[in-house]
Design a protein around this motif. Structure first.
Motif, short mmCIF file in Angstrom:
data_model
loop_
_atom_site.label_atom_id
_atom_site.label_comp_id
_atom_site.label_asym_id
_atom_site.label_seq_id
_atom_site.Cartn_x
_atom_site.Cartn_y
_atom_site.Cartn_z
N PRO A 57 -124.37 -19.52 1.16
CA PRO A 57 -123.69 -19.93 2.40
C PRO A 57 -123.03 -18.72 3.07
N VAL A 58 -123.05 -18.70 4.39
CA VAL A 58 -122.40 -17.62 5.14
C VAL A 58 -121.30 -18.23 6.00
N PRO A 59 -120.28 -17.44 6.32
CA PRO A 59 -119.12 -18.01 7.03
C PRO A 59 -119.38 -18.44 8.45
N GLY A 60 -120.46 -17.98 9.05
CA GLY A 60 -120.74 -18.36 10.44
C GLY A 60 -121.89 -17.55 11.00
N PRO A 61 -122.22 -17.77 12.27
CA PRO A 61 -123.30 -17.01 12.89
C PRO A 61 -122.98 -15.51 12.91
N GLY A 62 -124.02 -14.68 12.89
CA GLY A 62 -123.81 -13.24 12.94
C GLY A 62 -124.92 -12.49 12.25
N ASP A 63 -124.74 -11.18 12.15
CA ASP A 63 -125.71 -10.30 11.50
C ASP A 63 -125.35 -10.13 10.03
N TYR A 64 -126.36 -10.19 9.17
CA TYR A 64 -126.14 -10.06 7.74
C TYR A 64 -127.21 -9.18 7.11
N ALA A 65 -126.84 -8.56 6.00
CA ALA A 65 -127.79 -7.78 5.20
C ALA A 65 -128.02 -8.52 3.89
N VAL A 66 -129.27 -8.78 3.59
CA VAL A 66 -129.65 -9.48 2.36
C VAL A 66 -130.27 -8.45 1.42
N VAL A 67 -129.67 -8.27 0.25
CA VAL A 67 -130.09 -7.22 -0.68
C VAL A 67 -130.56 -7.85 -1.99
N LEU A 68 -131.75 -7.47 -2.42
CA LEU A 68 -132.28 -7.91 -3.71
C LEU A 68 -132.04 -6.79 -4.72
N ASP A 69 -131.42 -7.12 -5.85
CA ASP A 69 -131.15 -6.16 -6.91
C ASP A 69 -132.42 -5.98 -7.73
N ALA A 70 -133.15 -4.90 -7.45
CA ALA A 70 -134.43 -4.68 -8.13
C ALA A 70 -134.26 -4.52 -9.63
N ALA A 71 -133.06 -4.12 -10.08
CA ALA A 71 -132.84 -3.95 -11.52
C ALA A 71 -132.89 -5.26 -12.28
N THR A 72 -132.70 -6.38 -11.57
CA THR A 72 -132.72 -7.70 -12.22
C THR A 72 -134.10 -8.33 -12.22
N LEU A 73 -135.09 -7.66 -11.64
CA LEU A 73 -136.45 -8.20 -11.66
C LEU A 73 -136.99 -8.22 -13.08
N PRO A 74 -137.71 -9.25 -13.48
CA PRO A 74 -138.29 -9.28 -14.83
C PRO A 74 -139.42 -8.28 -14.97
N SER A 75 -139.82 -8.03 -16.21
CA SER A 75 -140.87 -7.04 -16.48
C SER A 75 -142.21 -7.46 -15.88
N THR A 76 -142.39 -8.75 -15.61
CA THR A 76 -143.65 -9.22 -15.03
C THR A 76 -143.78 -8.90 -13.55
N ALA A 77 -142.67 -8.53 -12.90
CA ALA A 77 -142.70 -8.19 -11.47
C ALA A 77 -142.52 -6.68 -11.33
N PRO A 78 -143.50 -5.98 -10.77
CA PRO A 78 -143.45 -4.50 -10.74
C PRO A 78 -142.39 -3.92 -9.82
N GLY A 79 -141.88 -4.68 -8.87
CA GLY A 79 -140.89 -4.14 -7.93
C GLY A 79 -140.87 -4.98 -6.67
N VAL A 80 -140.24 -4.47 -5.64
CA VAL A 80 -140.16 -5.17 -4.37
C VAL A 80 -140.46 -4.18 -3.26
N ALA A 81 -141.25 -4.60 -2.27
CA ALA A 81 -141.66 -3.71 -1.19
C ALA A 81 -140.47 -3.21 -0.40
N ARG A 82 -139.48 -4.05 -0.20
CA ARG A 82 -138.27 -3.67 0.52
C ARG A 82 -137.13 -4.49 -0.03
N ASP A 83 -136.08 -3.83 -0.53
CA ASP A 83 -135.02 -4.56 -1.21
C ASP A 83 -133.89 -4.98 -0.28
N THR A 84 -133.91 -4.58 0.99
CA THR A 84 -132.86 -4.94 1.93
C THR A 84 -133.48 -5.45 3.22
N ILE A 85 -133.04 -6.61 3.66
CA ILE A 85 -133.52 -7.19 4.92
C ILE A 85 -132.31 -7.51 5.78
N GLU A 86 -132.28 -6.99 6.97
CA GLU A 86 -131.21 -7.30 7.92
C GLU A 86 -131.67 -8.46 8.80
#
Length: 466
Positions: A81-110
């Motif tokens: 949940p976010v507090p209201g409308p606006g711009d946000y950055a969504v960050v995926l912690d690649a260190a928490t990916l399991p061994s079956t997933a090789p990585g992520v193409a982009r870990d931050t999406i604005e």
């Protein structure tokens, strides 16, 4: 009241009672809206069609303040949940990916969240891109309550933008390659639009009705497949059953109130106004059932694109285009080679003469309603696979369906097909030279210019006035 009017009043009361009973049953059976009234950011993390569990995703505001953190569940879903409308950055912690997933193409999406919006963001799990993540990651955009969502048909974009329509596979291209990529997206969109426009054009040709509820018939198929898919049915089987249910829904509409209204007879203006009312009822009933956010199917939301020469395309898109081509060719053959097809053309040319020739006009019109709504529902499923499902998708696509059928020649099946391809290709290719925000406006300008010189459309017949 005279005795002659009493049976009609009783019949009308019974019909209204039955309609209210059906609506009450639908409302009682409809699942409660899963979404809250506030703004959220959510998504589903998958790799090779399998959910990825236990990955940490953090959402921060534009000034860097952490808003919330979520961990993907067993089915790969997450929500913050976010507090209201606006711009946000969504960050995926690649260190928490399991061994079956090789990585992520982009870990931050604005991303930008609009009022009352459940924003969907998708991360592309796979081998990380070199060069600082120049390959944009796909995400989904849910419409705001004001209907400001991107117009259907948004295809492959180039550049560094991180957002795309739900299910669109974004591939960075440049120069001639980008033009070819946009052309492929335009053909795909035009074929789906042609499937959606056939019913609208044939209903107008046989009845003269300008059906403003046609967008909601497209929406009906998408929502039916979504609910079936959420109930555990595979998407392909859900799509087939949704097309059948759409056909039944079209048959029920014609037999339930369009045929009785035609027999009154009710003027075309009154019928058009009734269709607007039907559109509003279906639209907001859909909002009650699925909520105001954008939902996606459990399968085929994202696929790795395959390279065909200089362009990239997904297997899903190839299958969708193939099905559309087969169905459009099948309708063309049915209209020219079958007795019902010839009867449809005869009723479209002159209903009175067709009736005098022994053709059952009511049966022909019911067939058109059934087949046209089934095709519209299937096109809605295809739109849902590409861009997600929300209660406003029918309203957004309706304008383009009207543009395609009017451009090709309102009332002709051939015109709907040709006009849809022209509109689909123009919308996508025009973003090669103009901002993507103006591509829908551009096709409407072209529509106006063509109709100034050829009012009947590309394949329509010139009619005498006066």
């Amino acid at each position: 009241m005279g005795a002659g009017g009493t049976p009609h009043v009783q019949k009308l009361a019974r019909c209204l009672g039955a309609l209210l009973a059906v609506l009450a049953a639908v409302l009682l059976a409809a699942p409660a809206a899963a979404q809250g009234s506030g703004e959220t950011v959510h998504g589903t993390l998958t790799y090779q069609d399998a959910p990825v569990e236990g990955v940490t995703i953090t959402v921060s505001s534009a000034d860097g303040e952490e808003v919330g953190t979520a961990t993907t569940a067993a089915d790969g879903t997450w929500e913050v949940p976010v507090p209201g409308p606006g711009d946000y950055a969504v960050v995926l912690d690649a260190a928490t990916l399991p061994s079956t997933a090789p990585g992520v193409a982009r870990d931050t999406i604005e991303t930008t969240v609009n009022p009352q919006q459940r924003k969907v963001v998708l991360f592309r799990v796979g081998t990380p891109e070199s060069g600082g993540g120049e390959q944009p990651a796909p995400s989904q955009t849910a419409p705001s309550e004001g209907g400001e969502g991107e117009a259907p048909g948004a295809g492959t974009e180039s550049g560094g933008g991180a957002e795309a329509e739900a299910g669109d596979d974004v591939t960075a291209t440049a120069g001639n390659n980008r033009f070819l990529q946009l052309l492929i997206s335009g053909v795909r969109f035009g074929l789906i639009l042609g499937l959606a426009g056939l019913g609208l054009s044939l209903v107008f040709g046989t009845t003269g009705l300008t059906n403003f509820a046609h967008g909601e018939l497209i929406l009906f198929g998408a929502v039916a497949a979504l609910l079936l898919n959420q109930a555990g049915m595979p998407v392909l089987l859900a799509a087939l059953l949704a097309a059948v249910l759409s056909g039944v829904f079209g048959w029920g509409q014609d037999r339930g109130f369009w045929r009785p209204l035609r027999k009154k007879p009710t003027g075309l203006i009154a019928l058009m106004i009734i269709s607007i009312g039907v559109s509003l009822i279906l639209r907001y009933l859909t909002q009650f059932i699925i909520g105001g956010g954008r939902e996606t199917y459990d399968q085929y939301t994202y696929q790795d694109p395959i390279s065909i020469g200089p362009v990239f395309v997904t297997t899903r898109d190839l299958v969708i285009m193939g099905i559309c081509l087969v169905l459009l060719a099948g309708v063309a053959l049915a209209l020219t080679r079958t007795r019902m097809g010839k009867a449809i053309r005869a009723v479209a040319d002159n209903p009175a003469l067709a009736a005098a020739s022994g053709i059952n006009v009511d049966r022909v019109i019911t067939t058109v309603w059934t087949a046209g709504t089934a095709l519209a529902g299937l096109s809605g499923v295809f739109f849902g696979m590409i861009q997600g499902v929300d209660y406003l998708m029918g309203m957004r696509v309706l304008l383009l369906v009207f543009a395609a059928t009017v451009l090709g020649g309102l009332g002709t099946a051939w015109g709907a097909m040709v006009g849809a391809l022209v509109v689909g290709v123009f919308i996508e290719v025009s973003s090669y030279v103009v901002p993507s925000e103006l591509k829908t406006a551009g096709v409407l300008v072209v529509l106006i210019l063509i109709l100034l010189f050829r009012p009947q459309g590309i394949l329509g017949r010139r009619e005498r006035v006066g």
